[in-house]
Design an enzyme around this catalytic site. Structure first.
Site, short mmCIF file in Angstrom:
data_model
loop_
_atom_site.label_atom_id
_atom_site.label_comp_id
_atom_site.label_asym_id
_atom_site.label_seq_id
_atom_site.Cartn_x
_atom_site.Cartn_y
_atom_site.Cartn_z
N HIS A 67 29.56 1.82 42.91
CA HIS A 67 29.87 2.82 42.76
C HIS A 67 28.63 3.78 42.47
CE1 HIS A 67 32.94 5.26 39.26
NE2 HIS A 67 33.30 5.23 40.98
N HIS B 209 27.99 2.28 30.23
CA HIS B 209 27.62 2.23 30.84
C HIS B 209 28.27 0.68 31.39
CE1 HIS B 209 26.59 1.43 35.30
NE2 HIS B 209 25.59 0.82 35.69
N ILE C 94 35.22 6.91 22.07
CA ILE C 94 36.33 5.90 22.31
C ILE C 94 35.53 5.12 23.87
CG2 ILE C 94 38.97 5.11 23.21
CD1 ILE C 94 38.07 6.64 19.66
N MET C 95 35.38 3.64 23.45
CA MET C 95 34.67 3.41 25.17
C MET C 95 35.61 2.67 25.75
SD MET C 95 31.85 2.56 24.00
CE MET C 95 30.70 3.91 22.97
N GLY C 96 35.37 2.84 26.75
CA GLY C 96 36.28 2.79 27.79
C GLY C 96 36.73 3.65 28.47
N HIS D 169 34.58 9.56 32.30
CA HIS D 169 33.30 9.19 33.43
C HIS D 169 32.34 10.46 33.77
CE1 HIS D 169 32.13 7.72 36.86
NE2 HIS D 169 32.63 6.25 36.74
N ARG E 105 39.41 3.12 39.85
CA ARG E 105 40.13 1.56 39.88
C ARG E 105 40.88 1.38 38.70
NH1 ARG E 105 33.50 2.10 38.95
NH2 ARG E 105 34.46 3.45 37.40
N ASP F 287 37.00 -0.12 32.76
CA ASP F 287 36.54 -0.82 31.51
C ASP F 287 37.49 -1.30 30.49
OD1 ASP F 287 33.14 -1.88 32.62
OD2 ASP F 287 33.15 0.19 32.03
N ARG G 109 28.28 -6.69 41.31
CA ARG G 109 28.05 -5.40 40.92
C ARG G 109 26.66 -5.75 41.76
NH1 ARG G 109 27.64 0.32 39.23
NH2 ARG G 109 29.99 -0.52 39.53
N ARG H 123 10.36 10.09 41.58
CA ARG H 123 9.33 10.56 40.65
C ARG H 123 10.10 12.06 40.55
NH1 ARG H 123 6.94 13.22 36.96
NH2 ARG H 123 4.99 12.61 36.25
C1 LIG Z 1 30.89 7.84 30.43
C2 LIG Z 1 30.28 8.74 29.55
C3 LIG Z 1 29.21 8.07 29.48
C4 LIG Z 1 30.46 10.15 30.33
O1 LIG Z 1 29.29 10.42 29.35
P1 LIG Z 1 29.34 12.36 30.09
O2 LIG Z 1 29.51 12.90 31.71
O3 LIG Z 1 27.85 12.72 29.65
O4 LIG Z 1 29.63 12.74 29.15
P2 LIG Z 1 30.23 13.49 27.64
O5 LIG Z 1 29.22 12.38 27.10
O6 LIG Z 1 28.92 14.91 27.71
O7 LIG Z 1 31.55 14.13 27.19
C5 LIG Z 1 31.99 15.10 27.28
C6 LIG Z 1 33.14 15.51 26.42
O8 LIG Z 1 33.87 14.45 26.21
C7 LIG Z 1 33.85 13.50 24.99
N1 LIG Z 1 33.88 12.05 25.45
C8 LIG Z 1 33.52 11.84 26.36
N2 LIG Z 1 34.12 10.70 26.45
C9 LIG Z 1 34.52 9.87 25.13
C10 LIG Z 1 34.98 9.29 25.27
N3 LIG Z 1 35.18 7.73 25.45
N4 LIG Z 1 35.86 9.24 23.89
C11 LIG Z 1 36.13 10.05 22.81
N5 LIG Z 1 35.02 11.75 23.76
C12 LIG Z 1 34.82 11.50 24.80
C13 LIG Z 1 32.79 13.82 24.11
O9 LIG Z 1 32.73 13.96 23.10
C14 LIG Z 1 32.17 15.82 25.32
O10 LIG Z 1 33.61 16.51 24.03
P3 LIG Z 1 32.35 17.67 23.52
O11 LIG Z 1 32.22 18.14 25.07
O12 LIG Z 1 33.50 18.34 22.48
O13 LIG Z 1 30.81 17.24 23.00
C15 LIG Z 1 31.32 9.05 28.42
O14 LIG Z 1 32.38 9.93 29.21
C16 LIG Z 1 31.28 7.50 27.61
O15 LIG Z 1 30.53 8.32 26.28
N6 LIG Z 1 32.27 6.66 27.32
C17 LIG Z 1 32.80 5.64 26.49
C18 LIG Z 1 31.80 4.64 27.25
C19 LIG Z 1 32.26 4.04 28.52
O16 LIG Z 1 33.47 3.82 29.09
N7 LIG Z 1 31.52 4.10 29.64
C20 LIG Z 1 31.96 3.01 31.16
C21 LIG Z 1 31.63 4.85 31.90
S1 LIG Z 1 32.67 3.46 33.10
#
Ligand SMILES: CC(C)(COP(=O)(O)OP(=O)(O)OC[C@H]1O[C@@H](n2cnc3c(N)ncnc32)[C@H](O)[C@@H]1OP(=O)(O)O)[C@@H](O)C(=O)NCCC(=O)NCCS
Length: 376
Positions: free
Chosen positions: A188, A223, A257-259, A262, A271, A313, A338, A357
């Site tokens: 990815h 992640h 909310i996990m999962g 992105h 996917r 996920d 991976r 760096r």
């Molecule tokens: C994947 C992830 C880390 C990307 O993070 P990011 O690009 O930094 O995005 P942000 O965390 O800044 O989120 C942007 C907005 O969407 C919201 N958001 C993003 N993912 C969310 C989630 N899973 N549940 C609830 N809100 C979510 C954030 O709270 C934020 O809202 P705000 O602007 O009101 O503060 C994030 O979506 C996340 O934490 N997801 C859950 C963990 C996960 O499933 N990881 C696997 C990735 S493949």
């Protein structure tokens, strides 16, 4: 030199070049070496995909046969590594076990210096072959007191893993479900763990160090750890209405909310559609009437309330659960897959290396006078 720019979390920053994958770049979907993830998930095996990632082209029948034979031969673990694994407690997280196992293998079968293309290929194949053995040898020993023979004769990485878990060969549906999951997880682009691997490689470090670091990075719930966190979310929910209530409360608390969501995808994760199909197939096969409807309702509520979509996920969690895979092994399966993408990036980075760096925006105090200890 171009004017330095700053983006929190490096979002949107182009940090290098790659010919390995596209992740939703304009005009592209998710592709590995130019092949659509949908074609690969439908037609390929994980072994073909691993070869494709490592070599840039699909294998011929002879190349694939040779590759699979070497993977079979690489499943046995050295006695010293088995001994190390036997020392690790049953309370260890299996990701820590994999990290330790790769590090230990690097002591027992170190990469020669200077690195050569032949040696790095040999180590790549050894790692792909041996990781399911490391994981399952420890798991069966720590949890059931069994010293299993990891060199079973089944042909695929998916079959090997399931065989060592179940103690017998999986059926064709089980094997293909894991095979497809391995294909989806294989690569990815510049995700956090792959970037870790590239950074480590850029210092001219060895392959084992890059993979050890990448496993540590994948472990976190933002992640790879998200598939286990998604399972923890859905497991206690009794039905779809219960799920809706729970998610509404969690969103009101501003919980993540996990999962879902992105960093790169904005509309959907391609996917997820594939693994959702497998989650449904496995739900039907196991007679599930709870977790799949719970998952679908969570998907609908997240779409309605936050315009967020499930990533790979989310439905991986229920799919793995229906396969009888214990939750702590979910993220390790991600590693088994991976590792092929990480290794492709190691080779690519080595092929055109420049030390990675970056710089930082300084936010600390202005320069100040030294204060002797008796005056603080
Ligand atoms: C994947 C992830 C880390 C990307 O993070 P990011 O690009 O930094 O995005 P942000 O965390 O800044 O989120 C942007 C907005 O969407 C919201 N958001 C993003 N993912 C969310 C989630 N899973 N549940 C609830 N809100 C979510 C954030 O709270 C934020 O809202 P705000 O602007 O009101 O503060 C994030 O979506 C996340 O934490 N997801 C859950 C963990 C996960 O499933 N990881 C696997 C990735 S493949």
């Amino acid at each position: 030199m171009a004017e330095p720019t700053y983006s929190r979390g490096m979002a949107g920053v182009i940090a290098g070049e790659t010919a390995i994958a596209t992740v939703g770049q304009e005009g592209h979907g998710l592709t590995y070496r130019g092949y659509s993830i949908f074609d690969l998930a439908e037609h390929a095996t994980f072994e073909e995909v691993a070869w494709l990632l490592l070599h840039g082209e699909l294998p011929t029948a002879d190349e694939l046969a040779g590759f699979k034979a070497r993977l079979l031969a690489g499943r046995a673990l050295p006695k010293a590594l088995r001994h190390v694994l036997e020392q690790l407690p049953s309370t260890s997280h299996p990701m820590d076990v994999l990290r330790t196992g790769v590090s230990a293998l690097g002591c027992l079968e170190p990469e020669p210096e200077p690195a050569t293309p032949d040696a790095q290929q040999r180590i790549a194949e050894r790692l792909i072959a041996a990781l399911p053995s490391v994981l399952m040898y420890w798991y069966q020993f720590a949890h059931h007191g069994r010293q299993i023979d990891t060199a079973v004769e089944d042909g695929s990485v998916a079959g090997h893993f399931l065989h060592l878990l179940y103690g017998h060969m999986p059926d064709a549906t089980q094997q293909r479900a894991v095979d497809v999951s391995l294909i989806l997880y294989a690569e990815h682009e510049f995700n956090a763990s792959t970037f870790t691997a590239r950074i480590t490689t850029s210092t001219l470090s060895d392959v084992y160090s890059t993979i050890t670091g990448a496993i540590g990075t994948l472990r976190g719930p933002l992640h790879g750890g998200a598939n286990e966190a998604a399972m923890a979310l859905i497991e206690p929910l009794q039905n779809a209405d219960d799920a809706e209530r729970y998610i509404m409360e969690a969103l009101a608390r501003k919980d993540k909310i996990m999962g879902f969501g992105h960093r790169v995808y904005r509309v959907s994760d391609p996917r997820s559609d594939v693994i959702k199909g497998w989650a449904k197939t496995l739900a039907d096969a196991t007679g599930d009437t709870r977790l799949y409807p719970v998952s679908e309702r969570i998907e609908a509520v997240m779409r309605r309330e936050k315009d967020l979509f499930p990533n790979l996920d989310f439905y991986s969690a229920s799919a793995y659960h229906f396969l009888g895979i214990p939750t702590p092994l979910f993220t390790p399966i991600f590693v088994l897959s991976r590792v092929s993408g990480w290794l492709a990036h190691v080779f690519e980075q080595r092929g055109d290396n420049r030390l990675i760096r970056p710089s930082a925006v300084y936010t600390g105090p202005d320069e100040r006078a030294w204060v002797p200890i008796d005056q603080r």
